[in-house]
Write an enzyme that holds these catalytic residues in place. Structure first.
Site, PDB file in Angstrom:
ATOM      1  CB  THR A  35      -0.927   0.042   1.251  1.00 20.76           C
ATOM      2  OG1 THR A  35      -0.116  -0.086   2.428  1.00 20.76           O
ATOM      3  CG2 THR A  35      -1.951  -1.064   1.226  1.00 20.76           C
ATOM      4  CE1 TYR A 143      -4.721  -1.740  10.345  1.00 22.19           C
ATOM      5  CE2 TYR A 143      -6.525  -0.737  11.564  1.00 22.19           C
ATOM      6  CZ  TYR A 143      -5.222  -0.698  11.099  1.00 22.19           C
ATOM      7  OH  TYR A 143      -4.420   0.387  11.394  1.00 22.19           O
ATOM      8  NE  ARG A 184      -5.349   6.096   5.461  1.00 18.41           N
ATOM      9  CZ  ARG A 184      -4.194   5.753   6.056  1.00 18.41           C
ATOM     10  NH1 ARG A 184      -4.145   5.595   7.357  1.00 18.41           N
ATOM     11  NH2 ARG A 184      -3.103   5.560   5.347  1.00 18.41           N
TER      12      ARG A 184
HETATM   13  P1  NAD Z   1       0.442   3.005   4.806  1.00 16.43           P
HETATM   14  O1  NAD Z   1      -0.406   2.011   4.096  1.00 16.43           O
HETATM   15  O2  NAD Z   1       0.705   4.301   4.153  1.00 16.43           O
HETATM   16  O3  NAD Z   1       1.848   2.346   5.181  1.00 16.43           O
HETATM   17  C1  NAD Z   1       1.977   0.985   5.498  1.00 16.43           C
HETATM   18  C2  NAD Z   1       3.190   0.451   4.751  1.00 16.43           C
HETATM   19  O4  NAD Z   1       3.358  -0.948   5.065  1.00 16.43           O
HETATM   20  C3  NAD Z   1       3.045   0.543   3.225  1.00 16.43           C
HETATM   21  O5  NAD Z   1       4.171   1.187   2.685  1.00 16.43           O
HETATM   22  C4  NAD Z   1       2.962  -0.916   2.781  1.00 16.43           C
HETATM   23  O6  NAD Z   1       3.491  -1.121   1.485  1.00 16.43           O
HETATM   24  C5  NAD Z   1       3.757  -1.607   3.876  1.00 16.43           C
HETATM   25  N1  NAD Z   1       3.438  -3.040   4.000  1.00 16.43           N
HETATM   26  C6  NAD Z   1       2.214  -3.616   4.117  1.00 16.43           C
HETATM   27  N2  NAD Z   1       2.355  -4.960   4.229  1.00 16.43           N
HETATM   28  C7  NAD Z   1       3.689  -5.218   4.195  1.00 16.43           C
HETATM   29  C8  NAD Z   1       4.466  -6.400   4.291  1.00 16.43           C
HETATM   30  N3  NAD Z   1       3.912  -7.621   4.426  1.00 16.43           N
HETATM   31  N4  NAD Z   1       5.823  -6.309   4.219  1.00 16.43           N
HETATM   32  C9  NAD Z   1       6.426  -5.087   4.074  1.00 16.43           C
HETATM   33  N5  NAD Z   1       5.731  -3.938   3.989  1.00 16.43           N
HETATM   34  C10 NAD Z   1       4.375  -3.999   4.053  1.00 16.43           C
HETATM   35  O7  NAD Z   1      -0.207   3.224   6.259  1.00 16.43           O
HETATM   36  P2  NAD Z   1       0.125   4.276   7.395  1.00 16.43           P
HETATM   37  O8  NAD Z   1      -1.044   5.147   7.555  1.00 16.43           O
HETATM   38  O9  NAD Z   1       1.458   4.870   7.180  1.00 16.43           O
HETATM   39  O10 NAD Z   1       0.171   3.323   8.672  1.00 16.43           O
HETATM   40  C11 NAD Z   1       1.396   2.861   9.214  1.00 16.43           C
HETATM   41  C12 NAD Z   1       1.108   1.982  10.426  1.00 16.43           C
HETATM   42  O11 NAD Z   1       0.424   2.750  11.428  1.00 16.43           O
HETATM   43  C13 NAD Z   1       0.247   0.766  10.131  1.00 16.43           C
HETATM   44  O12 NAD Z   1       0.730  -0.335  10.865  1.00 16.43           O
HETATM   45  C14 NAD Z   1      -1.117   1.168  10.618  1.00 16.43           C
HETATM   46  O13 NAD Z   1      -1.867   0.058  11.026  1.00 16.43           O
HETATM   47  C15 NAD Z   1      -0.773   2.078  11.794  1.00 16.43           C
HETATM   48  N6  NAD Z   1      -1.847   3.049  12.030  1.00 16.43           N
HETATM   49  C16 NAD Z   1      -2.029   4.098  11.197  1.00 16.43           C
HETATM   50  C17 NAD Z   1      -3.081   4.979  11.422  1.00 16.43           C
HETATM   51  C18 NAD Z   1      -3.329   6.184  10.544  1.00 16.43           C
HETATM   52  O14 NAD Z   1      -4.281   6.916  10.783  1.00 16.43           O
HETATM   53  N7  NAD Z   1      -2.516   6.472   9.556  1.00 16.43           N
HETATM   54  C19 NAD Z   1      -3.956   4.761  12.499  1.00 16.43           C
HETATM   55  C20 NAD Z   1      -3.753   3.649  13.303  1.00 16.43           C
HETATM   56  C21 NAD Z   1      -2.686   2.805  13.072  1.00 16.43           C
HETATM   57  N1  UDP Z   2     -15.819   8.675   5.698  1.00 18.72           N
HETATM   58  C1  UDP Z   2     -16.735   9.426   4.989  1.00 18.72           C
HETATM   59  N2  UDP Z   2     -16.493   9.687   3.661  1.00 18.72           N
HETATM   60  C2  UDP Z   2     -15.361   9.256   3.032  1.00 18.72           C
HETATM   61  C3  UDP Z   2     -14.426   8.478   3.761  1.00 18.72           C
HETATM   62  C4  UDP Z   2     -14.700   8.202   5.098  1.00 18.72           C
HETATM   63  O1  UDP Z   2     -17.769   9.832   5.527  1.00 18.72           O
HETATM   64  O2  UDP Z   2     -15.192   9.561   1.839  1.00 18.72           O
HETATM   65  C5  UDP Z   2     -16.056   8.416   7.143  1.00 18.72           C
HETATM   66  C6  UDP Z   2     -16.012   6.951   7.533  1.00 18.72           C
HETATM   67  O3  UDP Z   2     -17.277   6.345   7.385  1.00 18.72           O
HETATM   68  C7  UDP Z   2     -15.562   7.032   8.991  1.00 18.72           C
HETATM   69  C8  UDP Z   2     -14.664   8.271   9.025  1.00 18.72           C
HETATM   70  O4  UDP Z   2     -14.996   9.040   7.857  1.00 18.72           O
HETATM   71  O5  UDP Z   2     -16.669   7.270   9.819  1.00 18.72           O
HETATM   72  C9  UDP Z   2     -13.185   7.931   9.019  1.00 18.72           C
HETATM   73  O6  UDP Z   2     -12.940   7.020   7.970  1.00 18.72           O
HETATM   74  P1  UDP Z   2     -11.484   6.569   7.519  1.00 18.72           P
HETATM   75  O7  UDP Z   2     -11.645   5.621   6.364  1.00 18.72           O
HETATM   76  O8  UDP Z   2     -10.613   7.748   7.291  1.00 18.72           O
HETATM   77  O9  UDP Z   2     -10.845   5.796   8.758  1.00 18.72           O
HETATM   78  P2  UDP Z   2     -11.387   4.969  10.005  1.00 18.72           P
HETATM   79  O10 UDP Z   2     -11.284   5.914  11.145  1.00 18.72           O
HETATM   80  O11 UDP Z   2     -12.791   4.516   9.781  1.00 18.72           O
HETATM   81  O12 UDP Z   2     -10.424   3.842  10.079  1.00 18.72           O
END
Ligand code: NAD
Ligand code: UDP
Length: 317
Positions: A35, A143, A184
């Site tokens: 991703t 997830y 998102r």
């Molecule tokens: P992202 O998708 O941008 O980054 C995740 C990265 O992991 C990607 O570059 C993807 O290619 C890599 N990846 C996935 N599966 C892999 C594998 N098997 N081997 C090697 N690489 C792999 O997501 P992000 O928003 O940067 O999130 C980073 C981390 O933070 C994740 O673990 C996510 O669950 C956690 N997190 C993020 C958020 C947020 O709001 N962004 C919220 C809660 C938790």
């Molecule tokens: N959402 C929305 N319109 C969009 C994308 C998301 O209304 O185009 C809403 C979604 O239903 C959730 C919140 O925004 O209630 C946050 O969604 P997101 O996918 O960013 O992450 P989540 O917090 O659900 O993991």
């Protein structure tokens, strides 16, 4: 000092890798680009202290390191629905492989968990001792349960083998380098506001999220790694500024100056209705709290999306 960042070609991981590099660390990014995007790290590729291993973390055998941040995992609901099995495997087998590396090297370990371990929470705001309200077989379970398994495994490595591992429960984070197509709410709303297409609100828009800007998140993750005496600690990282999704849409329309309409779509299944972190533990253990306001962070993020949209338009022309 050698630091591994799994998922370092993703949104948060690329900012973390860049920050560590700027502070003099040797940084190894392991990412299979499931991703993530090479574009996120292209500016780091020639750096003498930077290495990129394009590899699935589940295939890592031994990677000597002083510290390991395990961020690899699809993170957006659209992303993990697209790759549900991969999501379960990277958070289980992938976490196991990296914990084994930490054990072999004596490295510190930070597991990037999520507020999704609280599911559709019945307690507000969510503190770390809340066990959550997760549907174990629903569309988000790959997830939620993947991360819950990753947390349990991390804690067993602390208890069984004395690995110095810590868990960050990350709440919604946003900023430049989010993937415009990952579904998102922030990229969806900004891209639509900038292109004049309708912003789609799933449900009535009264569900809440609390959004943390990426530089605050990177600082929190680094403090969680760097502070001594925190083996086995679980810490919420997020910004407690809770807003409804409707408010967020209105803010983005205002900051972009867009006249795009709002339209309502059916709610997503199992969509959490409220989410907001209790960050008292992060304040106490790390002396951390977010400093970037939603308006400031959103302005920066809009600037980024304007730039990538205009370069795409130029390329497509
Ligand atoms: P992202 O998708 O941008 O980054 C995740 C990265 O992991 C990607 O570059 C993807 O290619 C890599 N990846 C996935 N599966 C892999 C594998 N098997 N081997 C090697 N690489 C792999 O997501 P992000 O928003 O940067 O999130 C980073 C981390 O933070 C994740 O673990 C996510 O669950 C956690 N997190 C993020 C958020 C947020 O709001 N962004 C919220 C809660 C938790
Ligand atoms: N959402 C929305 N319109 C969009 C994308 C998301 O209304 O185009 C809403 C979604 O239903 C959730 C919140 O925004 O209630 C946050 O969604 P997101 O996918 O960013 O992450 P989540 O917090 O659900 O993991």
């Amino acid at each position: 000092m050698r630091v591994v960042v799994s998922g370092g070609a993703g949104f948060i991981g690329s900012h973390l890798a860049e920050d560590l590099l700027a502070d003099g660390f040797e940084v190894i990014v392991v990412d299979n680009l499931l991703t993530g995007r090479r574009d996120n790290i292209v500016h780091l590729l020639g750096h003498p202290r930077f290495r990129f291993l394009e590899q699935d973390v589940a295939t890592i055998e031994l990677l000597p390191a002083d510290a390991i941040f395990h961020l690899a995992s699809p993170a957006s609901p659209v992303g993990y629905r697209r790759h549900p099995i991969e999501t379960l495997l990277v958070n289980s087998i992938g976490t196991l492989r990296l914990l084994e590396c930490a054990r072999a090297s004596g490295a510190r370990f930070v597991f990037a968990s999520t507020s999704e371990v609280y599911g559709d929470p019945l307690v507000h705001p969510q503190s770390e001792d809340y066990y959550g309200n997760v549907n174990p077989v629903g569309p988000r379970s790959c997830y939620d349960e993947g991360k819950r398994f990753g947390e349990a495994l991390t804690m067993e490595f602390v208890r069984e083998y004395g690995v110095d591992a810590r868990i960050a429960r990350i709440f919604n984070t946003y900023g430049p380098r989010m993937d415009p197509d990952d579904g998102r709410v922030v990229p969806n709303f900004i891209v639509r506001a900038l292109t004049g297409e309708p912003l789609e609100i799933y449900g009535d828009g009264m569900q809440t999220r609390a959004l943390c800007y990426v530089s605050d998140m990177v600082r929190g993750l680094r403090l969680l790694m760097e502070r001594d005496g925190l083996a086995g600690s679980i810490v919420n990282l997020g910004n407690p500024d809770e807003r409804t999704i409707l408010e967020l849409a209105q803010l983005i329309l205002r900051l972009t100056g867009s006249k795009a309409p709002l339209i309502y779509r059916p709610p997503r299944p199992d969509d959490p209705t409220r989410r907001c972190p209790d960050i008292r533990r992060a304040r106490e253990l790390l002396g951390w709290e977010p400093v970037v306001s939603l308006e400031e962070g959103m302005t920066e993020t809009i600037r980024y999306f304007r730039r990538i949209l205009s370069s795409t338009t130029v390329r497509d022309a």
